[in-house]
Design a protein around this motif. Structure first.
Motif, PDB file in Angstrom:
ATOM      1  N   ASN A   1      14.176 -27.860 -22.154  1.00 33.57           N
ATOM      2  CA  ASN A   1      15.042 -28.788 -22.884  1.00 33.57           C
ATOM      3  C   ASN A   1      16.336 -28.068 -23.260  1.00 33.57           C
ATOM      4  O   ASN A   1      16.553 -27.691 -24.410  1.00 33.57           O
TER       5      ASN A   1
ATOM      6  N   TRP B   1      20.962 -25.792 -26.507  1.00 32.51           N
ATOM      7  CA  TRP B   1      22.393 -25.584 -26.701  1.00 32.51           C
ATOM      8  C   TRP B   1      22.861 -26.092 -28.063  1.00 32.51           C
ATOM      9  O   TRP B   1      23.714 -25.462 -28.715  1.00 32.51           O
ATOM     10  N   LEU B   2      22.327 -27.202 -28.513  1.00 34.61           N
ATOM     11  CA  LEU B   2      22.707 -27.750 -29.818  1.00 34.61           C
ATOM     12  C   LEU B   2      22.321 -26.789 -30.936  1.00 34.61           C
ATOM     13  O   LEU B   2      23.115 -26.525 -31.861  1.00 34.61           O
TER      14      LEU B   2
ATOM     15  N   GLU C   1      19.391 -29.110 -23.430  1.00 35.42           N
ATOM     16  CA  GLU C   1      20.326 -29.833 -24.305  1.00 35.42           C
ATOM     17  C   GLU C   1      20.074 -29.482 -25.769  1.00 35.42           C
ATOM     18  O   GLU C   1      21.010 -29.152 -26.523  1.00 35.42           O
TER      19      GLU C   1
END
Length: 218
Positions: free
Chosen positions: A191, A196-197, A193
């Motif tokens: 995951n 990175w968040l 995404e």
């Protein structure tokens, strides 16, 4: 997704904040004591205080398990009092964060207290101030910048703790899953995404705290 994103962030800040309270108290106390005292074995004591700074986090986690695990006297006593083991709890994450953050607080506080003019402290004692008043109204204000810098750096270190927390507190979502452990799981499960968040968020928080430290020291 929004809840799953904010939960580790909120939990990390909460754990770091509680751990820094204890780190601040003990760091300032021992920093003051070690700045003023000379005794046999002082180098050994200071080395023990600073050891978590250089030890691999997994070693710190292992030692915490040995000290607070269910098979240790301390762990047995805690389980008898609170009716549950300490490991894999929110408090285990606090302890792990506090242990790795303490050296930064201690080192900054000691440096600040060492820089305080001893003549000023002695003048306060001559005027009738006891040691607590000297610490509260003379030494601490004069070492304020170092103490605050140490507090911010310790908070940042507690916020980013991974290895000791993972071993001692585990990775329980909503309970002990902090930003670093959440990043690890996100990458492990592909995951990217979410990874990175969380990476961006902790970089931003750490960057702002370091800016504050530089501003205080300048």
């Amino acid at each position: 997704m929004e809840n799953s994103f904010w939960t580790p962030i909120g939990l990390s800040i909460e754990i770091a904040f509680v751990s820094i309270i204890w780190v601040f108290i003990f760091g300032v106390f021992f920093g003051k004591v070690m700045a003023n005292k000379k005794f046999k074995g002082k180098v050994l004591v200071e080395t023990i205080f600073l050891l978590p700074l250089v030890l691999p986090p997994t070693v710190v986690g292992f030692l915490l398990i040995i000290v607070f695990g269910r098979n240790s006297p301390v762990g047995y006593w805690i389980e008898w009092i609170f009716k549950q083991p300490l490991m894999f709890t929110w408090w285990a994450a606090v302890i792990a964060s506090a242990v790795v953050a303490f050296p930064l607080m201690y080192q900054s506080a000691r440096t600040g207290f060492e820089a305080v003019d001893k003549d000023v402290e002695n003048a306060a004692r001559v005027d009738g101030a006891n040691e607590f008043k000297v610490l509260l109204f003379i030494s601490t204000p004069l070492a304020f910048r170092s103490i605050i810098s140490g507090s911010i750096l310790s908070f940042a270190r507690a916020l980013g703790e991974f290895g000791a927390t993972l071993m001692f507190a585990g990775n329980i979502p909503g309970k002990t899953q902090t930003i670093p452990t959440a990043i690890y799981i996100a990458i492990d499960t592909g995951n990217m995404e979410m990874a990175w968040l969380w990476v961006t968020s902790i970089i931003a928080i750490s960057f702002l705290m370091l800016i504050c430290v530089q501003h205080i020291r300048s």
